[in-house]
Motif scaffolding. Structure first.
Motif, PDB file in Angstrom:
ATOM      1  N   ASP A  69      33.492 -15.994 -10.314  1.00 32.05           N
ATOM      2  CA  ASP A  69      34.149 -16.199  -8.479  1.00 32.05           C
ATOM      3  C   ASP A  69      35.473 -15.188  -8.948  1.00 32.05           C
ATOM      4  OD1 ASP A  69      31.415 -17.363  -8.755  1.00 32.05           O
ATOM      5  OD2 ASP A  69      31.962 -18.676  -9.439  1.00 32.05           O
ATOM      6  N   LEU A  70      35.704 -15.499 -10.726  1.00 27.37           N
ATOM      7  CA  LEU A  70      37.585 -15.577  -9.985  1.00 27.37           C
ATOM      8  C   LEU A  70      38.188 -13.952  -9.814  1.00 27.37           C
ATOM      9  CD1 LEU A  70      40.410 -16.217 -10.385  1.00 27.37           C
ATOM     10  CD2 LEU A  70      40.231 -15.737 -12.551  1.00 27.37           C
ATOM     11  N   ALA A  71      37.280 -12.870 -10.021  1.00 27.59           N
ATOM     12  CA  ALA A  71      37.836 -11.176 -10.111  1.00 27.59           C
ATOM     13  C   ALA A  71      37.385 -11.132  -8.910  1.00 27.59           C
ATOM     14  CB  ALA A  71      37.255 -10.766 -10.928  1.00 27.59           C
ATOM     15  N   GLU A  72      36.401 -11.557  -8.083  1.00 28.75           N
ATOM     16  CA  GLU A  72      36.139 -11.046  -6.638  1.00 28.75           C
ATOM     17  C   GLU A  72      37.059 -12.433  -6.025  1.00 28.75           C
ATOM     18  OE1 GLU A  72      31.618 -12.293  -6.370  1.00 28.75           O
ATOM     19  OE2 GLU A  72      31.328 -10.546  -7.406  1.00 28.75           O
ATOM     20  N   ALA A  89      22.091  -3.555 -16.303  1.00 23.59           N
ATOM     21  CA  ALA A  89      23.228  -2.922 -15.472  1.00 23.59           C
ATOM     22  C   ALA A  89      23.763  -2.054 -16.363  1.00 23.59           C
ATOM     23  CB  ALA A  89      24.263  -4.046 -15.420  1.00 23.59           C
ATOM     24  N   PRO A  90      24.417  -0.748 -15.540  1.00 22.92           N
ATOM     25  CA  PRO A  90      25.381   0.277 -15.961  1.00 22.92           C
ATOM     26  C   PRO A  90      25.869  -0.134 -16.650  1.00 22.92           C
ATOM     27  CG  PRO A  90      25.473   0.171 -13.762  1.00 22.92           C
ATOM     28  CD  PRO A  90      24.626  -1.756 -13.805  1.00 22.92           C
ATOM     29  N   ALA A  91      26.488   0.846 -17.217  1.00 20.54           N
ATOM     30  CA  ALA A  91      28.100   1.078 -17.550  1.00 20.54           C
ATOM     31  C   ALA A  91      28.833   0.842 -17.201  1.00 20.54           C
ATOM     32  CB  ALA A  91      28.388   2.331 -18.733  1.00 20.54           C
ATOM     33  N   GLN A  92      29.029   1.463 -15.671  1.00 20.76           N
ATOM     34  CA  GLN A  92      30.250   1.169 -14.554  1.00 20.76           C
ATOM     35  C   GLN A  92      29.682   1.112 -13.621  1.00 20.76           C
ATOM     36  OE1 GLN A  92      33.780   3.674 -14.914  1.00 20.76           O
ATOM     37  NE2 GLN A  92      33.101   4.642 -16.548  1.00 20.76           N
ATOM     38  N   GLU A  93      29.971   0.249 -12.558  1.00 19.29           N
ATOM     39  CA  GLU A  93      29.489   0.446 -11.025  1.00 19.29           C
ATOM     40  C   GLU A  93      30.649  -0.335 -10.711  1.00 19.29           C
ATOM     41  OE1 GLU A  93      26.709  -2.984 -10.636  1.00 19.29           O
ATOM     42  OE2 GLU A  93      26.673  -4.009 -12.305  1.00 19.29           O
ATOM     43  N   VAL A  94      30.851  -0.373  -9.394  1.00 19.65           N
ATOM     44  CA  VAL A  94      31.202  -1.180  -8.543  1.00 19.65           C
ATOM     45  C   VAL A  94      30.880  -2.666  -7.173  1.00 19.65           C
ATOM     46  CG1 VAL A  94      33.554  -1.541  -6.287  1.00 19.65           C
ATOM     47  CG2 VAL A  94      33.367   0.239  -7.854  1.00 19.65           C
ATOM     48  N   ARG A  95      30.746  -3.633  -8.250  1.00 16.60           N
ATOM     49  CA  ARG A  95      30.891  -5.237  -6.734  1.00 16.60           C
ATOM     50  C   ARG A  95      31.819  -5.575  -7.378  1.00 16.60           C
ATOM     51  NH1 ARG A  95      28.677 -10.714  -8.199  1.00 16.60           N
ATOM     52  NH2 ARG A  95      26.505 -10.786  -6.977  1.00 16.60           N
ATOM     53  N   ASN A  96      31.607  -5.677  -4.764  1.00 16.95           N
ATOM     54  CA  ASN A  96      31.909  -6.817  -4.478  1.00 16.95           C
ATOM     55  C   ASN A  96      33.793  -6.940  -4.495  1.00 16.95           C
ATOM     56  OD1 ASN A  96      30.153  -8.096  -3.252  1.00 16.95           O
ATOM     57  ND2 ASN A  96      30.019  -9.675  -5.037  1.00 16.95           N
ATOM     58  N   GLY A  97      34.044  -5.115  -4.616  1.00 13.48           N
ATOM     59  CA  GLY A  97      35.359  -4.778  -5.038  1.00 13.48           C
ATOM     60  C   GLY A  97      35.830  -4.667  -5.800  1.00 13.48           C
ATOM     61  N   VAL A  98      35.236  -5.354  -7.467  1.00  8.95           N
ATOM     62  CA  VAL A  98      35.898  -5.805  -8.659  1.00  8.95           C
ATOM     63  C   VAL A  98      34.739  -4.129  -9.366  1.00  8.95           C
ATOM     64  CG1 VAL A  98      35.522  -6.957 -10.959  1.00  8.95           C
ATOM     65  CG2 VAL A  98      35.543  -7.894  -8.729  1.00  8.95           C
ATOM     66  N   ASP A 129      35.942 -27.167  -5.874  1.00 11.55           N
ATOM     67  CA  ASP A 129      35.007 -26.001  -5.280  1.00 11.55           C
ATOM     68  C   ASP A 129      36.011 -24.608  -5.569  1.00 11.55           C
ATOM     69  OD1 ASP A 129      33.952 -25.040  -3.933  1.00 11.55           O
ATOM     70  OD2 ASP A 129      33.566 -26.025  -1.560  1.00 11.55           O
ATOM     71  N   ARG A 130      35.236 -23.997  -5.676  1.00 12.64           N
ATOM     72  CA  ARG A 130      35.761 -22.507  -6.330  1.00 12.64           C
ATOM     73  C   ARG A 130      36.543 -22.026  -5.180  1.00 12.64           C
ATOM     74  NH1 ARG A 130      31.815 -17.120  -5.760  1.00 12.64           N
ATOM     75  NH2 ARG A 130      33.526 -15.707  -5.510  1.00 12.64           N
ATOM     76  N   PRO A 131      37.340 -22.580  -3.825  1.00 17.80           N
ATOM     77  CA  PRO A 131      38.271 -21.799  -3.145  1.00 17.80           C
ATOM     78  C   PRO A 131      39.087 -22.433  -3.539  1.00 17.80           C
ATOM     79  CG  PRO A 131      36.597 -22.282  -2.071  1.00 17.80           C
ATOM     80  CD  PRO A 131      36.269 -22.869  -2.745  1.00 17.80           C
ATOM     81  N   ILE A 132      39.491 -23.251  -4.192  1.00 18.07           N
ATOM     82  CA  ILE A 132      40.541 -24.129  -3.956  1.00 18.07           C
ATOM     83  C   ILE A 132      41.067 -23.745  -6.198  1.00 18.07           C
ATOM     84  CG2 ILE A 132      41.400 -26.804  -4.813  1.00 18.07           C
ATOM     85  CD1 ILE A 132      39.374 -27.750  -3.611  1.00 18.07           C
ATOM     86  N   LEU A 133      40.766 -23.697  -6.455  1.00 18.41           N
ATOM     87  CA  LEU A 133      41.194 -22.967  -7.933  1.00 18.41           C
ATOM     88  C   LEU A 133      41.134 -21.564  -7.724  1.00 18.41           C
ATOM     89  CD1 LEU A 133      38.670 -25.666 -10.318  1.00 18.41           C
ATOM     90  CD2 LEU A 133      41.664 -25.664  -9.502  1.00 18.41           C
ATOM     91  N   THR A 134      40.070 -20.835  -7.013  1.00 20.53           N
ATOM     92  CA  THR A 134      40.757 -19.256  -7.672  1.00 20.53           C
ATOM     93  C   THR A 134      42.186 -18.943  -6.605  1.00 20.53           C
ATOM     94  OG1 THR A 134      39.033 -18.813  -5.603  1.00 20.53           O
ATOM     95  CG2 THR A 134      38.445 -18.344  -8.378  1.00 20.53           C
ATOM     96  N   GLU A 135      42.561 -19.690  -5.139  1.00 22.51           N
ATOM     97  CA  GLU A 135      43.419 -19.942  -4.609  1.00 22.51           C
ATOM     98  C   GLU A 135      45.232 -20.602  -6.048  1.00 22.51           C
ATOM     99  OE1 GLU A 135      46.219 -18.809  -1.495  1.00 22.51           O
ATOM    100  OE2 GLU A 135      44.186 -18.789  -2.646  1.00 22.51           O
ATOM    101  N   ARG A 136      44.358 -21.423  -6.768  1.00 24.56           N
ATOM    102  CA  ARG A 136      45.787 -21.933  -7.718  1.00 24.56           C
ATOM    103  C   ARG A 136      45.595 -20.586  -8.163  1.00 24.56           C
ATOM    104  NH1 ARG A 136      44.701 -27.249 -10.848  1.00 24.56           N
ATOM    105  NH2 ARG A 136      46.967 -26.585 -11.815  1.00 24.56           N
ATOM    106  N   TRP A 137      44.751 -19.799  -8.808  1.00 26.43           N
ATOM    107  CA  TRP A 137      44.916 -18.317  -9.909  1.00 26.43           C
ATOM    108  C   TRP A 137      45.844 -17.147  -9.213  1.00 26.43           C
ATOM    109  CZ3 TRP A 137      44.264 -16.162 -14.289  1.00 26.43           C
ATOM    110  CH2 TRP A 137      43.130 -17.368 -15.781  1.00 26.43           C
TER     111      TRP A 137
END
Length: 427
Positions: free
Chosen positions: A26-29, A54-63, A393-401
């Motif tokens: 959640d936080l990374a994305e 899952a593969p050794a390397q990939e990009v998911r949702n920008g991460v 809620d997720r948006p509140i605390l990831t914004e704090r990060w």
């Protein structure tokens, strides 16, 4: 201005079921949406056991995700867990000492001593780093009796781990008890931040019984009070009082106990149910994350447990999913703990502290109160959802990060991006 580059290091990440991996995902994305370039260095073994598909390397949702090849014994034995930890830890050290540089490396605490690995990279390469303290080691091993507090092993592990905390640019804890423990290690207040974990209102919401496929698949009845324990049945949790309450209520048809998940204590729970021939209890595997709203909403009341010795060492994240589902929580554990404080301050359930004695009988009495007054129980659930939306809620605390990282790195945040695709992933 170039986008700030972050590396997160944790043994678990999407698509694994481990709570730390889900929170980190959640936080990374969300940080990508706030303008950060985010890489993740994780493992290929599952939290339970076996290899991820899952593969050794990939990009998911920008991460950008890199998965290190390690053993995958899982959590079935201490030896297997140590082997998994050692293989992953060795790969992390190599990567931190020889891989690309970042504006900040954020190490989690699975496996233990990642902070010390990051401190080596700081000493040898000048790499800035933060510790995201999701639990404390070797405090946990001492609390479990695996190490004597005065043993040579415990002292050395404390020295390594404490060095990782003291040399970090910032240490992020999950609450007041954990902050106290970290401060006692010599980390100044100026380098401590408290940001709790979360659930997501988009992902977890109250689901009515008539629309709940998980509830139907479990055969739950509307005329029974369904009491659920969902998630890891770990060594930090306590179950004796809950199991005894189940035994005391074995002949009361208005109660049904459901355990969903896994963990080192699952076998003991299953054995107790079999030994006492409890028809009022059942144990089930994890459900896919896509069904978590239905799974959590299948209960009328949720259980949360914590051993006294683990207050401030581990902070169960399951409370926030329970609140998001709009259900009350019955906690068996220390009142003076992060979840105990949240439940009491916000009126979202009850806390039974076993240190006061008679906890099994208190659990039975509390469950009767929930069963006898469904209107009050539902009102408590609505209160839980309202508090969750306002604070957890997720948006509140990831914004704090995002704000905390920008301040620590001396940056101004770019406007948030609504969505990301694989095509606009970080370079």
């Amino acid at each position: 201005m170039s986008r700030p580059r972050l590396l997160f290091v944790n043994q678990h990440y999407w698509p694994d079921v481990a709570a730390t991996g889900q929170i980190l995902t959640d936080l990374a994305e969300d940080l990508v949406r706030r303008g950060f370039v985010v890489d993740v260095l994780t493992g290929r073994g599952k939290y339970v056991s076996g290899d991820l598909a899952a593969p050794a390397q990939e990009v998911r949702n920008g991460v950008r995700i890199r998965r290190l090849a390690t053993t995958s014994f899982g959590r079935g034995s201490n030896a297997g867990r140590v082997a998994d930890y050692a293989g992953y830890y060795a790969g992390v050290v190599r990567r931190l000492l020889s891989g690309p540089r970042y504006d900040l490396v954020v190490v989690c605490t699975t496996p233990p001593l990642l902070g010390y690995a990051a401190s080596l990279a700081r000493r040898l390469r000048g790499q800035r780093y933060a510790v995201w303290s999701m639990d404390l080691h070797p405090d946990a091993e001492i609390a479990l009796g695996m190490l004597r507090p005065d043993s040579v092993a415990a002292r050395r592990l404390h020295a390594f781990n404490d060095a990782g905390y003291r040399h970090a640019d910032v240490v992020v804890d999950l609450g007041f008890r954990m902050k106290e423990r970290i401060a006692s290690r010599g980390v100044p207040a100026s380098r401590q931040e408290t940001i709790g974990v979360w659930s997501s209102s988009d992902e977890v919401r109250p689901v009515e019984p008539a629309d709940n496929g998980v509830r139907r698949s479990l055969g739950l009845r509307d005329d029974q009070l369904t009491v659920m324990y969902s998630g890891n049945a770990g060594l930090a949790h306590r179950f004796d009082e809950v199991l005894e309450a189940m035994r005391l209520l074995r002949d009361d048809d208005q109660f049904r106990f459901v355990f969903i998940g896994s963990g080192p204590r699952r076998a003991a729970i299953e054995a107790f149910i079999a030994e006492h021939r409890l028809a009022n209890a059942s144990v089930h595997d994890y459900v896919p994350r896509e069904q978590i709203a239905e799974s959590l909403s299948a209960a009328d009341v949720h259980l949360l447990t914590l051993q006294e010795a683990f207050a401030g060492i581990a902070v169960p994240s399951k409370l926030y999913g329970i609140m998001a589902a709009g259900r009350p929580t019955l906690m068996v554990g220390p009142e003076r703990s992060e979840p105990g404080q949240t439940i009491q301050e916000h009126g979202v359930g009850e806390v039974i502290d076993p240190e006061k004695g008679g906890a099994a009988a208190d659990v039975v009495a509390a469950l009767h109160r929930f069963a006898d007054d469904p209107d009050a129980r539902r009102a408590t659930g609505r209160q839980a959802r309202a508090v969750f939306e306002a604070e957890f809620d997720r948006p509140i605390l990831t914004e704090r990060w995002a704000q905390m990282l920008a301040e620590r790195l001396g940056l101004e945040l770019a406007p948030a991006v609504d969505s990301l695709s694989e095509g606009n992933a970080p370079a």
